[in-house]
Each structure stands twice: as structure tokens, then as C-alpha cells.
Scaffold this motif. Structure first.
Motif, mmCIF file in Angstrom:
data_model
loop_
_atom_site.group_PDB
_atom_site.id
_atom_site.type_symbol
_atom_site.label_atom_id
_atom_site.label_comp_id
_atom_site.label_asym_id
_atom_site.label_seq_id
_atom_site.Cartn_x
_atom_site.Cartn_y
_atom_site.Cartn_z
ATOM 1 N N TRP A 11 -2.699 -0.002 -57.364
ATOM 2 C CA TRP A 11 -3.778 -0.650 -56.618
ATOM 3 C C TRP A 11 -4.802 0.401 -56.182
ATOM 4 O O TRP A 11 -5.495 0.245 -55.181
ATOM 5 N N GLN A 12 -4.893 1.498 -56.921
ATOM 6 C CA GLN A 12 -5.820 2.559 -56.547
ATOM 7 C C GLN A 12 -7.268 2.116 -56.742
ATOM 8 O O GLN A 12 -8.172 2.563 -56.028
ATOM 9 N N ASN A 13 -7.491 1.259 -57.730
ATOM 10 C CA ASN A 13 -8.821 0.715 -57.964
ATOM 11 C C ASN A 13 -8.833 -0.735 -57.482
ATOM 12 O O ASN A 13 -8.176 -1.595 -58.072
ATOM 13 N N PRO A 14 -9.542 -1.031 -56.394
ATOM 14 C CA PRO A 14 -9.512 -2.410 -55.868
ATOM 15 C C PRO A 14 -10.076 -3.436 -56.831
ATOM 16 O O PRO A 14 -9.847 -4.635 -56.659
ATOM 17 N N ASN A 15 -10.794 -2.979 -57.854
ATOM 18 C CA ASN A 15 -11.375 -3.908 -58.834
ATOM 19 C C ASN A 15 -10.433 -4.210 -59.993
ATOM 20 O O ASN A 15 -10.772 -5.027 -60.853
ATOM 21 N N ASN A 16 -9.292 -3.530 -60.024
ATOM 22 C CA ASN A 16 -8.348 -3.799 -61.114
ATOM 23 C C ASN A 16 -6.932 -3.400 -60.712
ATOM 24 O O ASN A 16 -6.580 -2.218 -60.694
ATOM 25 N N ILE A 17 -6.139 -4.393 -60.368
ATOM 26 C CA ILE A 17 -4.723 -4.163 -60.061
ATOM 27 C C ILE A 17 -3.969 -4.105 -61.387
ATOM 28 O O ILE A 17 -4.101 -4.998 -62.222
ATOM 29 N N LEU A 64 -0.245 -3.736 -63.287
ATOM 30 C CA LEU A 64 1.213 -3.825 -63.188
ATOM 31 C C LEU A 64 1.850 -3.083 -64.361
ATOM 32 O O LEU A 64 1.351 -3.157 -65.486
ATOM 33 N N THR A 65 2.948 -2.399 -64.088
ATOM 34 C CA THR A 65 3.762 -1.827 -65.158
ATOM 35 C C THR A 65 4.966 -2.734 -65.345
ATOM 36 O O THR A 65 5.777 -2.905 -64.432
ATOM 37 N N THR A 66 5.061 -3.355 -66.519
ATOM 38 C CA THR A 66 6.112 -4.338 -66.780
ATOM 39 C C THR A 66 6.877 -3.961 -68.039
ATOM 40 O O THR A 66 6.539 -2.996 -68.734
ATOM 41 N N ASP A 67 7.887 -4.762 -68.351
ATOM 42 C CA ASP A 67 8.636 -4.562 -69.591
ATOM 43 C C ASP A 67 7.782 -4.818 -70.821
ATOM 44 O O ASP A 67 8.128 -4.383 -71.928
ATOM 45 N N LEU A 68 6.661 -5.520 -70.632
ATOM 46 C CA LEU A 68 5.762 -5.797 -71.754
ATOM 47 C C LEU A 68 4.678 -4.735 -71.884
ATOM 48 O O LEU A 68 3.907 -4.765 -72.845
ATOM 49 N N GLY A 69 4.606 -3.842 -70.915
ATOM 50 C CA GLY A 69 3.557 -2.826 -70.898
ATOM 51 C C GLY A 69 2.682 -2.994 -69.670
ATOM 52 O O GLY A 69 3.035 -3.687 -68.707
ATOM 53 N N LYS A 70 1.495 -2.395 -69.707
ATOM 54 C CA LYS A 70 0.554 -2.492 -68.608
ATOM 55 C C LYS A 70 -0.112 -3.869 -68.615
ATOM 56 O O LYS A 70 -0.506 -4.376 -69.668
ATOM 57 N N VAL A 71 -0.255 -4.435 -67.426
ATOM 58 C CA VAL A 71 -0.904 -5.739 -67.284
ATOM 59 C C VAL A 71 -2.037 -5.594 -66.275
ATOM 60 O O VAL A 71 -1.814 -5.203 -65.134
ATOM 61 N N HIS A 72 -3.265 -5.917 -66.706
ATOM 62 C CA HIS A 72 -4.437 -5.831 -65.848
ATOM 63 C C HIS A 72 -4.712 -7.190 -65.206
ATOM 64 O O HIS A 72 -4.825 -8.203 -65.897
ATOM 65 N N LEU A 73 -4.842 -7.175 -63.864
ATOM 66 C CA LEU A 73 -5.092 -8.417 -63.135
ATOM 67 C C LEU A 73 -6.505 -8.501 -62.574
ATOM 68 O O LEU A 73 -6.912 -9.573 -62.109
ATOM 69 N N GLY A 74 -7.248 -7.398 -62.604
ATOM 70 C CA GLY A 74 -8.563 -7.398 -61.981
ATOM 71 C C GLY A 74 -8.419 -7.324 -60.472
ATOM 72 O O GLY A 74 -7.359 -6.968 -59.944
#
Length: 281
Positions: A208-214, A216-226
């Protein structure tokens, strides 16, 4: 017709004046008695409250029960008591409320004992569910990402030094990590953690270092939530429905999964290898 008043005899005037004077004297005696009674009561109450036998003089007179991860010393340091403190002036409800806001503790009950003076605080712990990382000055004066503390499920942050007893319970050290400024995510943490707890896709890190893009590190890889929006539950719901994606795309070929718009998710993947690159591999 003119009426005339009979003159009041002088003896009656004297008697009336004596009666008024006696009444004033009686009221003055009552007022003086009330004053001394009030002073006596106030003095007595003050003596009772400040009696040396009923005063808390140190944290050692506070007993902590029910804690496991937080030590007695750590909890005592957060109790808003100024020593010496007359025990009868302490509000158990106030102390419980203040302690509940500063610590991951719940169901706090406080029992006062007058002789000898002591407090017994019974608590129930909310264990940490995530390790918080953020910028911190290192020994060289440079800013580095360091482990700062822990977060409970209800969003209470505790500095890592407060959990000295946690090393004795390695199974209770959380595996989830979150990176960023606490001011960005703590107010949203309760909702976020509820979604994390029921996610069918294991999540190990939250960036959550960038408030414009949260991220996640998951079993599927990185997931961008914005950025954090009201669509977060919908994004997590969509995340749980794309597990079949690894059947179509190799895990190592996924750069990240974009769920910024949960209605139009897509996978950012590595470009296919050229023929000469394939032959080298």
C-alpha cells in the motif's frame, strides 16, 4: 366615611422585633452549623481519598490477568495513571476505555481493592494478524523499509517492541505482511482484513506504498487493485473466480493481474519468446 386604625401598643412592637431577632439568630446558627458540617464532610472525604493506605504508588500495585503476548510491564506502561494516585479517584470505565484504544485488548474489566490498594485488570487479547513494514531511518541515516510493528484484526497498531513475549509463541507470528504508511490503510483495515480472511486465494503481502495502486501478492502472482474504493468487495469476489487462469497461462509468464476494473479484468503477461530465444532455452 373615614376609618381610623387603632394604634399598635408599644409592647406588641417590642415583642415582634424580639421575635424577628430570634428568628434571624436561629437562621444564622443553622447556616453556621451547615458550613461546619460541609467543611467536616469535605475534610473527611479528602482524608479518606488521600489516606496513605489507599493510594497507588507504582505500577507494581496493578495486577494483569489474561494476557499472553503483551507483558504485564507493557500493559502497565499504557495505563493512564499518575503516581501517586488515590485509588478512589480512579474511574475503572475510563481506564478500560483508554486501554482498549491503545492496545489490541478487549473485554477489559477493572477491579479496585482499597486495602491494600491495588487494581486487577482482566483482559482478552486480539492477536496480531499482520506484520507492518514501512520507511525507517537506519544506522547510516538512510531510509529503508523495516519491520515497524504488528496490526490486529480490528486495526490496532502496536510497535514491535511491545510484543516481547511473541517470540515465545512462534506459531502466533503472522505470515501476512503489509507495506506502506499506517495513515494510508489503518482506517480501512477492518474491512480489508475481513475480505482477506475469506479469500479463496492465499494472500501473503499487501503493498500500500502507492495510494493509487494497492498490490496484492497471491498464489496467482501480483494483483493490482488501484486505489481503495467501494469496489473492493467486488474486486475480491472477482479474484476468487479467476483461479482457472493458471490453466491457460503459465504462472511464470504472468507479470500481474489487473483488477482495477473488476468488470474488465485482464492479465498482463510476458510477450512470447522469439524463435531464436526458444532455441537458446
Amino acid at each position: 366615611m373615614v376609618t381610623t386604625r387603632n394604634p399598635v401598643p408599644p409592647s406588641q412592637v417590642v415583642q415582634h422585633r424580639d421575635k424577628l431577632r430570634k428568628e434571624r439568630a436561629r437562621r444564622n446558627r443553622i447556616a453556621v452549623c451547615r458550613f461546619f458540617v460541609a467543611v467536616g464532610v469535605t475534610t473527611g472525604v479528602f482524608w479518606v481519598i488521600t489516606h496513605p493506605s489507599w493510594v497507588l504508588r507504582s505500577g507494581e500495585q496493578i495486577n494483569i490477568e489474561g494476557n499472553e503476548l503483551l507483558s504485564d510491564k507493557e500493559i502497565r506502561s499504557l495505563i493512564p495513571v499518575q503516581y501517586p494516585q488515590p485509588i478512589l479517584t480512579l474511574s475503572g470505565q475510563y481506564l478500560a476505555d483508554e486501554l482498549g484504544e491503545k492496545t489490541p485488548l478487549k473485554n477489559i474489566t477493572i477491579t479496585k481493592k482499597i486495602a491494600p490498594p491495588s487494581l486487577t485488570i482482566t483482559v482478552e487479547e486480539n492477536p496480531p494478524v499482520a506484520m507492518a513494514y514501512g520507511p525507517e531511518d537506519n544506522e547510516n541515516g538512510q531510509v529503508a523499509i523495516s519491520h515497524l510493528g504488528f496490526i490486529s484484526a480490528d486495526g490496532v497498531f502496536m510497535e514491535k517492541d511491545m510484543y516481547e513475549n511473541l517470540e515465545q509463541y512462534p506459531e502466533k507470528i503472522p505470515s501476512l505482511k503489509i507495506f506502506g504508511n499506517q495513515g494510508l490503510y489503518l482506517s480501512y483495515w477492518e474491512e480489508l482484513y475481513r475480505l482477506l480472511a475469506v479469500s479463496p486465494i492465499p494472500i501473503t503481502e499487501i503493498d500500500w506504498q502507492n495510494p493509487n495502486n494497492i498490490i496484492l501478492t497471491t498464489d496467482l502472482g501480483k494483483v493490482h487493485l488501484g486505489p481503495y474504493t467501494s469496489r473492493l468487495p467486488q474486486q475480491f469476489e472477482k479474484l476468487g473466480k479467476i483461479t482457472s487462469i493458471t490453466q491457460q497461462i503459465r504462472r511464470e509468464d504472468i507479470i500481474h493481474i489487473d483488477l482495477i476494473n473488476p468488470n474488465q479484468p485482464f492479465v498482463n503477461q510476458k510477450p512470447p519468446l522469439k524463435e531464436e530465444e526458444k532455441s537458446i532455452n
